[in-house]
Motif scaffolding. Structure first.
Motif, mmCIF file in Angstrom:
data_model
loop_
_atom_site.group_PDB
_atom_site.id
_atom_site.type_symbol
_atom_site.label_atom_id
_atom_site.label_comp_id
_atom_site.label_asym_id
_atom_site.label_seq_id
_atom_site.Cartn_x
_atom_site.Cartn_y
_atom_site.Cartn_z
ATOM 1 N N GLY A 367 0.873 -1.159 0.059
ATOM 2 C CA GLY A 367 0.146 0.081 0.052
ATOM 3 C C GLY A 367 0.802 1.312 0.007
ATOM 4 N N VAL A 368 1.826 1.228 0.986
ATOM 5 C CA VAL A 368 2.693 2.378 0.925
ATOM 6 C C VAL A 368 3.422 2.540 -0.345
ATOM 7 C CG1 VAL A 368 4.509 3.650 2.167
ATOM 8 C CG2 VAL A 368 2.935 2.383 3.514
ATOM 9 N N ILE A 369 4.037 1.747 -0.922
ATOM 10 C CA ILE A 369 4.840 1.663 -2.113
ATOM 11 C C ILE A 369 3.804 2.221 -3.314
ATOM 12 C CG2 ILE A 369 5.825 0.551 -3.864
ATOM 13 C CD1 ILE A 369 7.026 -1.294 -1.494
ATOM 14 N N ARG A 371 1.271 4.095 -3.198
ATOM 15 C CA ARG A 371 0.846 5.861 -2.974
ATOM 16 C C ARG A 371 2.190 6.367 -3.597
ATOM 17 N NH1 ARG A 371 -1.907 3.696 1.473
ATOM 18 N NH2 ARG A 371 -0.030 3.998 2.766
ATOM 19 N N ILE A 372 3.598 6.051 -3.270
ATOM 20 C CA ILE A 372 4.715 6.704 -3.696
ATOM 21 C C ILE A 372 4.654 6.648 -5.340
ATOM 22 C CG2 ILE A 372 7.175 6.687 -3.614
ATOM 23 C CD1 ILE A 372 6.832 5.689 -0.898
ATOM 24 N N VAL A 373 4.545 5.256 -5.833
ATOM 25 C CA VAL A 373 4.795 5.101 -7.372
ATOM 26 C C VAL A 373 3.476 5.839 -7.866
ATOM 27 C CG1 VAL A 373 4.334 3.314 -9.153
ATOM 28 C CG2 VAL A 373 5.803 2.870 -6.937
ATOM 29 N N SER A 374 2.388 5.921 -7.405
ATOM 30 C CA SER A 374 1.291 6.353 -8.218
ATOM 31 C C SER A 374 1.357 7.987 -8.370
ATOM 32 C CB SER A 374 -0.314 6.148 -7.432
ATOM 33 O OG SER A 374 -0.290 6.880 -5.992
ATOM 34 N N LYS A 375 2.229 8.852 -7.720
ATOM 35 C CA LYS A 375 2.602 10.081 -7.605
ATOM 36 C C LYS A 375 3.201 10.563 -9.093
ATOM 37 C CE LYS A 375 2.751 10.991 -2.735
ATOM 38 N NZ LYS A 375 3.505 11.625 -1.432
ATOM 39 N N ARG A 396 -2.542 -9.233 -7.377
ATOM 40 C CA ARG A 396 -2.688 -8.975 -6.171
ATOM 41 C C ARG A 396 -2.082 -7.282 -6.159
ATOM 42 N NH1 ARG A 396 0.436 -10.417 -0.396
ATOM 43 N NH2 ARG A 396 -0.317 -8.443 0.949
ATOM 44 N N ILE A 397 -1.106 -6.962 -6.958
ATOM 45 C CA ILE A 397 -0.551 -5.777 -7.103
ATOM 46 C C ILE A 397 -1.714 -4.897 -7.721
ATOM 47 C CG2 ILE A 397 1.178 -4.265 -7.967
ATOM 48 C CD1 ILE A 397 3.310 -6.504 -7.709
ATOM 49 N N LYS A 398 -2.080 -5.464 -8.929
ATOM 50 C CA LYS A 398 -3.184 -4.636 -9.725
ATOM 51 C C LYS A 398 -4.330 -4.389 -8.662
ATOM 52 C CE LYS A 398 -6.330 -4.915 -13.380
ATOM 53 N NZ LYS A 398 -6.809 -5.893 -14.651
ATOM 54 N N ASP A 399 -4.867 -5.394 -8.017
ATOM 55 C CA ASP A 399 -6.050 -5.019 -7.180
ATOM 56 C C ASP A 399 -5.666 -4.270 -5.978
ATOM 57 O OD1 ASP A 399 -7.355 -6.974 -8.536
ATOM 58 O OD2 ASP A 399 -7.078 -8.502 -6.998
ATOM 59 N N THR A 400 -4.559 -4.129 -5.387
ATOM 60 C CA THR A 400 -4.334 -3.160 -4.440
ATOM 61 C C THR A 400 -4.002 -1.671 -4.890
ATOM 62 O OG1 THR A 400 -3.372 -4.854 -3.194
ATOM 63 C CG2 THR A 400 -2.662 -2.686 -2.365
ATOM 64 N N TRP A 401 -3.572 -1.552 -6.076
ATOM 65 C CA TRP A 401 -3.206 -0.313 -6.536
ATOM 66 C C TRP A 401 -4.199 0.092 -7.546
ATOM 67 C CZ3 TRP A 401 2.913 -0.522 -8.299
ATOM 68 C CH2 TRP A 401 3.512 -0.700 -6.982
ATOM 69 N N SER A 402 -5.134 -0.434 -7.977
ATOM 70 C CA SER A 402 -6.220 -0.036 -8.892
ATOM 71 C C SER A 402 -7.062 1.244 -8.562
ATOM 72 C CB SER A 402 -7.141 -1.090 -9.127
ATOM 73 O OG SER A 402 -8.018 -1.569 -8.008
ATOM 74 N N GLY A 403 -7.070 1.585 -7.348
ATOM 75 C CA GLY A 403 -7.617 2.675 -6.758
ATOM 76 C C GLY A 403 -6.656 3.950 -6.754
ATOM 77 N N LEU A 404 -5.545 3.407 -7.103
ATOM 78 C CA LEU A 404 -4.334 4.715 -7.032
ATOM 79 C C LEU A 404 -4.133 5.208 -8.451
ATOM 80 C CD1 LEU A 404 -1.936 2.964 -4.215
ATOM 81 C CD2 LEU A 404 -3.700 4.915 -3.954
#
Length: 459
Positions: A367-369, A371-375, A396-404
């Motif tokens: 999650g933390v990673i 938020r950093i990458v999505s910037k 799992r990466i896709k599911d976690t980051w899809s909202g970012l």
């Protein structure tokens, strides 16, 4: 035993670096097996003049810089690091020459009786890392190295390398990493790292979080050691970079240049072929280690430092492997390293769209990673390295980051992910392949096979 046979033999032993029970397996960490193994081999580490390097971030780069300076000072210098990117021979080198396949086979044959004896003892089977540690110590001793720069694998207190009596210890920046093994606070983690400090031995120290600094200073006082810190290093925490980018005729960044002042020397316009303000920090820590060695009476000139820095070879750290589109590889795998990577990319490169190709290990803070990458990411391709039980599924990466990130897809293999990224990118875009050194290794192999990339280093 030939080289392939030697690797097959080593791979029979547990590799904690790739273990899916990485945290749980930590209970097996101790110094009993490595101590007995080395004793059966005649304690080769006792014949070595060692610089011992621990820390959370930058310890590999710092170790490589120290070794390069020592080589350019005329010392025959061994370097032991982990993990490797393409070949396990990278773990063990002398004056930047990787150990040969013949020597790997020879030394595993030499070590084998002792390995079997220890594995059948009350202490249990030796590990993959312990075998490579013993191999490196034996190889460096037999080859009569003047120095051996040894990177800690994990932590410090119970790491297999912590059987040495170094001439200098080094602790790079400490961060909140491997918290399920080393502790959840800077204080707890610093206690583990600080256990490489030996009685009366000087320590080169990167500036630390106040909690970590307090722990290390306490251990230093208790063990009658001494700290060398290059104070200019503290400027790395400011928003203003203290280094000047070096660009080639096409405007592509190829390194950085900066000034350093220590208690005894003033280095003007040091050149470093590694990008990122964090590498400037690693350079300061390496210079502090050189200052420690000079205090111990070793002759290392300013010219040796200049040459060692300018000619250092260290793959997979903001390494540009393609120009159109720009493709860079980096082994960032934690929040602190992703923050440094993203800052370095913004400061160093000119690009239109940013595409990330990522593969991350299960024990990382996804999650933390994210938020950093999505910037800075315009799109992300999640993949997963092969043959590694620790790797996180791409889905799992896709599911976690899809909202970012709105544009995130998956690809089953690094080769396919990189091919897709390069095919979809415009010439003005930048592709960053990152998330673990295991992914970087597979990416390097891909570009060597498919894009005629020349390996940076002596194979």
């Amino acid at each position: 035993m030939d080289y392939k046979g030697a690797l097959a033999y080593i791979n029979k032993f547990i590799d904690y670096e790739r273990s899916p029970d990485f945290a749980r397996q930590a209970r097996f960490y101790n110094l009993n097996r490595i101590s007995l193994l080395l004793d059966l081999l005649g304690n080769p580490h006792d014949r070595l003049r060692i610089v011992h390097v621990a820390g959370s971030k930058g310890k590999g780069s710092t170790a490589a810089l120290i070794a390069s300076v020592l080589t350019h000072a005329g010392f025959r210098t061994g370097l032991f690091t982990s993990p490797h990117l393409i070949t396990p021979r990278e773990r063990c080198r002398i004056d930047d020459e990787l150990i040969s396949e013949t020597d790997v086979a020879c030394y595993i044959e030499k070590l084998r009786p002792a390995i079997e004896t220890v594995s059948n003892s009350e202490f249990g089977q030796v590990s993959f890392f312990e075998i490579y540690t013993a191999l490196a110590f034996t190889y460096f001793a037999d080859k009569a190295t003047d120095f051996a720069v040894i990177e800690v694998g994990l932590g410090g207190r119970l790491d297999a390398t912590n059987v040495v009596s170094p001439v200098t210890t080094v602790i790079t920046q400490i961060g909140l990493e491997h918290t399920n093994i080393l502790g959840e606070t800077y204080t707890e983690i610093a206690r583990e790292k600080a256990e490489i400090i030996k009685d009366g031995c000087p320590i080169a120290l990167a500036p630390q979080h106040p909690e970590a600094q307090a722990v290390i200073e306490s251990v230093v006082d208790a063990r009658n050691a001494s700290i060398v810190q290059v104070k200019d290093f503290e400027k790395r925490d400011t928003e203003q970079s203290v280094a000047t980018l070096i660009r080639n005729s096409e405007g592509t960044p190829i390194g950085q240049r900066f000034n350093v002042k220590t208690h005894t020397e003033h280095y003007d316009q040091l050149t470093l072929p590694l990008l990122g303000q964090h590498q400037h920090g690693n350079a300061m820590t390496a210079i502090a280690a050189i200052e420690c060695l000079k205090q111990e009476g070793f002759i290392i000139s300013k010219e040796n430092v200049y040459a060692g820095f300018k000619n250092v070879q260290w793959n997979g750290r903001i390494q540009r492997v393609m120009s159109s589109p720009i493709v860079v590889l980096d082994g960032a795998h934690s929040a602190i390293s992703f923050t440094a990577l993203c800052r370095a990319i913004r400061e160093s490169f000119h690009y239109n769209q940013m595409i990330f190709v990522v593969s991350i290990m299960k024990d990382k803070d996804l999650g933390v990673i994210g938020r950093i990458v999505s910037k800075i990411a315009d799109s992300i391709i999640a993949t997963q390295v092969s043959d590694n039980p620790r790797v996180m599924p791409a889905e799992r990466i896709k599911d976690t980051w899809s909202g970012l990130c709105n544009k995130i897809t998956t690809c089953p293999t690094p080769d396919e992910a990189i091919t897709r990224a390069v095919s979809n990118a415009h010439s003005t875009d930048l592709i960053c392949v990152t998330g673990s050194l295991y992914l970087v290794g597979q990416a390097l192999d891909f570009f060597i096979r498919n894009h005629n990339l020349t390996w940076k280093g002596n194979m």
